[in-house]
Structures are given as C-alpha cells and as structure tokens.
Design a protein around this motif. Sequence first.
Motif, PDB file in Angstrom:
ATOM      1  N   GLY A   1     -31.258 -19.128   3.568  1.00  0.00           N
ATOM      2  CA  GLY A   1     -30.590 -17.866   3.233  1.00  0.00           C
ATOM      3  C   GLY A   1     -31.110 -17.316   1.917  1.00  0.00           C
ATOM      4  O   GLY A   1     -31.361 -18.078   0.975  1.00  0.00           O
ATOM      5  N   ARG A   2     -31.291 -16.024   1.877  1.00  0.00           N
ATOM      6  CA  ARG A   2     -31.855 -15.400   0.684  1.00  0.00           C
ATOM      7  C   ARG A   2     -30.816 -14.591  -0.076  1.00  0.00           C
ATOM      8  O   ARG A   2     -29.964 -13.935   0.514  1.00  0.00           O
ATOM      9  CB  ARG A   2     -33.018 -14.473   1.078  1.00  0.00           C
TER      10      ARG A   2
ATOM     11  N   ARG B   1     -33.486 -15.348  -5.182  1.00  0.00           N
ATOM     12  CA  ARG B   1     -32.490 -16.412  -5.307  1.00  0.00           C
ATOM     13  C   ARG B   1     -32.101 -16.875  -3.902  1.00  0.00           C
ATOM     14  O   ARG B   1     -32.451 -16.242  -2.915  1.00  0.00           O
ATOM     15  CB  ARG B   1     -31.272 -15.893  -6.080  1.00  0.00           C
ATOM     16  N   ILE B   2     -31.381 -17.989  -3.845  1.00  0.00           N
ATOM     17  CA  ILE B   2     -31.049 -18.509  -2.512  1.00  0.00           C
ATOM     18  C   ILE B   2     -29.553 -18.377  -2.230  1.00  0.00           C
ATOM     19  O   ILE B   2     -28.732 -18.344  -3.152  1.00  0.00           O
ATOM     20  CB  ILE B   2     -31.479 -19.983  -2.329  1.00  0.00           C
ATOM     21  N   TRP B   3     -29.234 -18.296  -0.940  1.00  0.00           N
ATOM     22  CA  TRP B   3     -27.846 -18.344  -0.497  1.00  0.00           C
ATOM     23  C   TRP B   3     -27.657 -19.629   0.272  1.00  0.00           C
ATOM     24  O   TRP B   3     -28.331 -19.874   1.279  1.00  0.00           O
ATOM     25  CB  TRP B   3     -27.480 -17.142   0.384  1.00  0.00           C
ATOM     26  N   LEU B   4     -26.764 -20.490  -0.205  1.00  0.00           N
ATOM     27  CA  LEU B   4     -26.587 -21.806   0.399  1.00  0.00           C
ATOM     28  C   LEU B   4     -25.687 -21.745   1.632  1.00  0.00           C
ATOM     29  O   LEU B   4     -24.633 -21.102   1.611  1.00  0.00           O
ATOM     30  CB  LEU B   4     -25.960 -22.759  -0.617  1.00  0.00           C
TER      31      LEU B   4
ATOM     32  N   LEU C   1     -23.107 -23.609   3.452  1.00  0.00           N
ATOM     33  CA  LEU C   1     -22.181 -24.695   3.117  1.00  0.00           C
ATOM     34  C   LEU C   1     -21.532 -25.280   4.369  1.00  0.00           C
ATOM     35  O   LEU C   1     -20.415 -25.772   4.336  1.00  0.00           O
ATOM     36  CB  LEU C   1     -21.139 -24.211   2.109  1.00  0.00           C
TER      37      LEU C   1
ATOM     38  N   ILE D   1     -24.669 -10.349   4.782  1.00  0.00           N
ATOM     39  CA  ILE D   1     -23.519 -10.863   4.021  1.00  0.00           C
ATOM     40  C   ILE D   1     -23.282 -12.337   4.374  1.00  0.00           C
ATOM     41  O   ILE D   1     -23.330 -12.730   5.547  1.00  0.00           O
ATOM     42  CB  ILE D   1     -22.250 -10.000   4.248  1.00  0.00           C
ATOM     43  N   GLY D   2     -23.038 -13.118   3.352  1.00  0.00           N
ATOM     44  CA  GLY D   2     -22.614 -14.492   3.548  1.00  0.00           C
ATOM     45  C   GLY D   2     -21.229 -14.627   2.940  1.00  0.00           C
ATOM     46  O   GLY D   2     -21.001 -14.171   1.815  1.00  0.00           O
TER      47      GLY D   2
ATOM     48  N   GLN E   1     -27.701 -21.333   8.702  1.00  0.00           N
ATOM     49  CA  GLN E   1     -28.804 -20.576   8.106  1.00  0.00           C
ATOM     50  C   GLN E   1     -29.544 -21.503   7.129  1.00  0.00           C
ATOM     51  O   GLN E   1     -28.985 -21.903   6.109  1.00  0.00           O
ATOM     52  CB  GLN E   1     -28.226 -19.353   7.392  1.00  0.00           C
TER      53      GLN E   1
ATOM     54  N   SER F   1     -25.998 -10.258   9.481  1.00  0.00           N
ATOM     55  CA  SER F   1     -26.729  -9.078   8.984  1.00  0.00           C
ATOM     56  C   SER F   1     -26.482  -7.893   9.909  1.00  0.00           C
ATOM     57  O   SER F   1     -26.506  -8.035  11.134  1.00  0.00           O
ATOM     58  CB  SER F   1     -28.235  -9.344   8.938  1.00  0.00           C
TER      59      SER F   1
ATOM     60  N   LYS G   1     -17.196 -16.831  -7.023  1.00  0.00           N
ATOM     61  CA  LYS G   1     -17.927 -16.058  -6.003  1.00  0.00           C
ATOM     62  C   LYS G   1     -17.606 -16.579  -4.611  1.00  0.00           C
ATOM     63  O   LYS G   1     -17.794 -17.756  -4.311  1.00  0.00           O
ATOM     64  CB  LYS G   1     -19.428 -16.174  -6.306  1.00  0.00           C
TER      65      LYS G   1
ATOM     66  N   PHE H   1     -22.597 -16.032   8.236  1.00  0.00           N
ATOM     67  CA  PHE H   1     -23.939 -15.556   7.878  1.00  0.00           C
ATOM     68  C   PHE H   1     -24.263 -14.434   8.851  1.00  0.00           C
ATOM     69  O   PHE H   1     -24.435 -14.697  10.048  1.00  0.00           O
ATOM     70  CB  PHE H   1     -24.983 -16.673   8.021  1.00  0.00           C
TER      71      PHE H   1
ATOM     72  N   ASN I   1     -18.118 -17.505   2.268  1.00  0.00           N
ATOM     73  CA  ASN I   1     -17.628 -18.883   2.371  1.00  0.00           C
ATOM     74  C   ASN I   1     -16.223 -18.832   2.966  1.00  0.00           C
ATOM     75  O   ASN I   1     -15.288 -18.326   2.337  1.00  0.00           O
ATOM     76  CB  ASN I   1     -17.576 -19.546   0.999  1.00  0.00           C
TER      77      ASN I   1
ATOM     78  N   SER J   1     -33.050 -17.132   8.159  1.00  0.00           N
ATOM     79  CA  SER J   1     -32.242 -16.135   7.456  1.00  0.00           C
ATOM     80  C   SER J   1     -31.961 -14.986   8.428  1.00  0.00           C
ATOM     81  O   SER J   1     -32.888 -14.495   9.087  1.00  0.00           O
ATOM     82  CB  SER J   1     -33.037 -15.628   6.240  1.00  0.00           C
ATOM     83  N   THR J   2     -30.715 -14.587   8.519  1.00  0.00           N
ATOM     84  CA  THR J   2     -30.397 -13.476   9.437  1.00  0.00           C
ATOM     85  C   THR J   2     -31.070 -12.187   8.955  1.00  0.00           C
ATOM     86  O   THR J   2     -31.473 -11.353   9.759  1.00  0.00           O
ATOM     87  CB  THR J   2     -28.867 -13.264   9.566  1.00  0.00           C
TER      88      THR J   2
HETATM   89  C1  BT5 Z   1     -26.410 -12.677  -3.123  1.00  0.00           C
HETATM   90  O1  BT5 Z   1     -27.493 -12.745  -3.934  1.00  0.00           O
HETATM   91  O2  BT5 Z   1     -25.289 -12.983  -3.445  1.00  0.00           O
HETATM   92  C2  BT5 Z   1     -26.746 -12.238  -1.723  1.00  0.00           C
HETATM   93  C3  BT5 Z   1     -26.564 -13.319  -0.702  1.00  0.00           C
HETATM   94  C4  BT5 Z   1     -26.693 -12.795   0.700  1.00  0.00           C
HETATM   95  C5  BT5 Z   1     -26.561 -13.876   1.719  1.00  0.00           C
HETATM   96  C6  BT5 Z   1     -26.563 -13.347   3.119  1.00  0.00           C
HETATM   97  S1  BT5 Z   1     -26.208 -14.583   4.281  1.00  0.00           S
HETATM   98  C7  BT5 Z   1     -26.710 -13.579   5.588  1.00  0.00           C
HETATM   99  C8  BT5 Z   1     -27.915 -12.817   5.104  1.00  0.00           C
HETATM  100  N1  BT5 Z   1     -29.148 -13.528   5.344  1.00  0.00           N
HETATM  101  C9  BT5 Z   1     -29.764 -13.871   4.194  1.00  0.00           C
HETATM  102  O3  BT5 Z   1     -30.828 -14.520   4.109  1.00  0.00           O
HETATM  103  N2  BT5 Z   1     -29.046 -13.436   3.151  1.00  0.00           N
HETATM  104  C10 BT5 Z   1     -27.879 -12.710   3.580  1.00  0.00           C
HETATM  105  P1  BT5 Z   1     -27.400 -12.900  -5.512  1.00  0.00           P
HETATM  106  O4  BT5 Z   1     -26.513 -11.847  -6.096  1.00  0.00           O
HETATM  107  O5  BT5 Z   1     -28.820 -12.953  -5.922  1.00  0.00           O
HETATM  108  O6  BT5 Z   1     -26.689 -14.286  -5.713  1.00  0.00           O
HETATM  109  C11 BT5 Z   1     -27.324 -15.486  -5.419  1.00  0.00           C
HETATM  110  C12 BT5 Z   1     -26.596 -16.571  -6.200  1.00  0.00           C
HETATM  111  O7  BT5 Z   1     -25.331 -16.857  -5.571  1.00  0.00           O
HETATM  112  C13 BT5 Z   1     -27.315 -17.899  -6.236  1.00  0.00           C
HETATM  113  O8  BT5 Z   1     -28.284 -17.943  -7.270  1.00  0.00           O
HETATM  114  C14 BT5 Z   1     -26.171 -18.869  -6.496  1.00  0.00           C
HETATM  115  O9  BT5 Z   1     -25.806 -18.877  -7.861  1.00  0.00           O
HETATM  116  C15 BT5 Z   1     -24.998 -18.221  -5.771  1.00  0.00           C
HETATM  117  N3  BT5 Z   1     -24.782 -18.821  -4.443  1.00  0.00           N
HETATM  118  C16 BT5 Z   1     -25.673 -19.303  -3.565  1.00  0.00           C
HETATM  119  N4  BT5 Z   1     -25.070 -19.719  -2.448  1.00  0.00           N
HETATM  120  C17 BT5 Z   1     -23.746 -19.519  -2.622  1.00  0.00           C
HETATM  121  C18 BT5 Z   1     -22.597 -19.742  -1.829  1.00  0.00           C
HETATM  122  N5  BT5 Z   1     -22.656 -20.242  -0.593  1.00  0.00           N
HETATM  123  N6  BT5 Z   1     -21.392 -19.405  -2.366  1.00  0.00           N
HETATM  124  C19 BT5 Z   1     -21.279 -18.862  -3.588  1.00  0.00           C
HETATM  125  N7  BT5 Z   1     -22.334 -18.614  -4.391  1.00  0.00           N
HETATM  126  C20 BT5 Z   1     -23.559 -18.931  -3.908  1.00  0.00           C
END
Ligand code: BT5
Length: 239
Positions: free
Chosen positions: A37-38, A43-46, A48, A127-128, A34, A56, A105, A54, A130, A11-12
Amino acid sequence: MREIVLDEIDSTNSYAKNNIGELADKTVIHAMRQSSGRGRLNRIWLDLGLGNLFLSFVLKPSGTYKKVYANLTQYLCVCLSKVLEKYGVTSQIKWPNDVLVNDKKIAGILSEAIVSKSSLKGIVLGIGVNLNASKADLDKVKERHATSLNLEVNKSIDLNVFKKELLEEFFLDYDKFISQGFSLIESYYLSHNCFLHKNLQVQMFDKIETGYADRVNSDGELVLVKDKKELVITIGDIL
Ligand code: BT5
C-alpha cells in the motif's frame, strides 16, 4: 457504480492506475489484503490484517483536469468522518487529508491524477481505514500514533457494512461536489478541523514553512500568516 473485489493486490491505487483505460467512471476497487500500500511522497500504508479497508475509487469526471479535483481528498475525509459519526465516533480532520480519532491516525487517503498527452485519463482516489486492528498491529506504525475503529468502539467492525456506508456517503453528493466544489463541504470540514488558529510547521517537499494557520480558503488551501504576509499552501504536510 461498479465494484471489483480482489483477494490480494500490491496496491488498489496501482491496480486502478494500471488498468485506468479499461475501468469505467465510478468503479470501486476493493482488496481484502494489500501487500504494498502506498501513501503520499513514497510513504507506505501498512496492511494491518484482514478486516481492514483498502479501496480505490476510479473517477472520470472530465477529459481535462479541474482545480476542484484536488479537493476530492477533503471530500472523502468528510464522508469518512460522517460514517464514523454513525459509530458514535467523533473525528478530527487535519489538513489536507488526515482523519484522526483522539489525535491518532485512523485512515489515509491518496489521490492520483492520471494524465497522458495533456488529457485526464482519470483520478484514482484511494483510502485505507483501520477497522479491525489489534494494539500490537498498530504498534507497527512507527512514525505516528495510529488507531482502529474496533478499538475506539470496543467491538469488531463488519467490513462490508462499513464499506457500503462509505460508498453510499461518497456517491450521495459526489456529482454535486464536482460541480460546486469545496464550498459544499466547507462548514463540516472546518467544524471538524484540528489545525486552525495554531502556529504550525508545514513541510512542502524539501522545505519547511512556519506560520499561524489563519484559515482555509474557498479552494480548500491552507493560508498561513507569517510576519503579516499570507502564504497559500496547496500541497504539504502539517508536522
Ligand atoms: C496516506 O499517506 O495516509 C495515504 C494512504 C492511502 C492508503 C490507501 S489504501 C488503498 C489505496 N491503495 C494504496 O496503495 N494506497 C491507498 P500519508 O499521508 O503519506 O501517510 C503515510 C503515513 O501513515 C506513513 O508514513 C505512516 O506513518 C502512517 N501509516 C501507515 N500505515 C498506517 C496505518 N495502517 N494506520 C495508520 N497510519 C499508518
């Protein structure tokens, strides 16, 4: 601004947090892939696939925490929304920090303050986005509808060009934002909102509040009205 580009990392945000002592103010950590990703609240950030963003920001605006730092996610939402405009895409901002395109999203933002012995070591603003995902990739996001910029504009997106545009937009007014706060972005943020003047349910940790979304106050907080009483929400998720 300094930039560290990594092929792959868990995770960045974690990388930035783990190395916060050595990283200078305004360093950007960018990973091509990544693996863990968090998001917020565990919750997780996928990831794709290659070609998605990805990144920070490591920010060290002062040695103590100021309220305005909580608004950095909103500032980054606005920066992203402005960059998307350059691609002909209009986005909506959902309080506090979701950027949506056609109700789906496209990006996620995670801000973490690193505090030790009551001093602020830094803020990691991740920030992530797509940018180049297939429909099949997007189906991996189970909990909500997701989209990707390439699908919105019907062409593949140059990751490095997009990153450059986002970094330029971010650093253009960053110092001004830190001194001026939410008022700098208020009109843009509000004109792109998709949550005001509706009855909402807002999850705040283990509690759900309901009410009419009356306004966003000058600190960027959501003001809900219920039974003629105002409830000011600093952290939460609109359901
Ligand atoms: C977020 O959390 O939306 C914050 C995500 C931040 C990701 C970036 S990537 C670079 C940096 N390094 C990290 O580890 N994190 C940051 P939240 O509001 O809690 O939303 C998470 C939800 O978004 C998940 O439960 C899914 O429903 C949805 N989700 C996950 N991956 C997704 C994706 N690639 N595209 C769209 N929605 C996604």
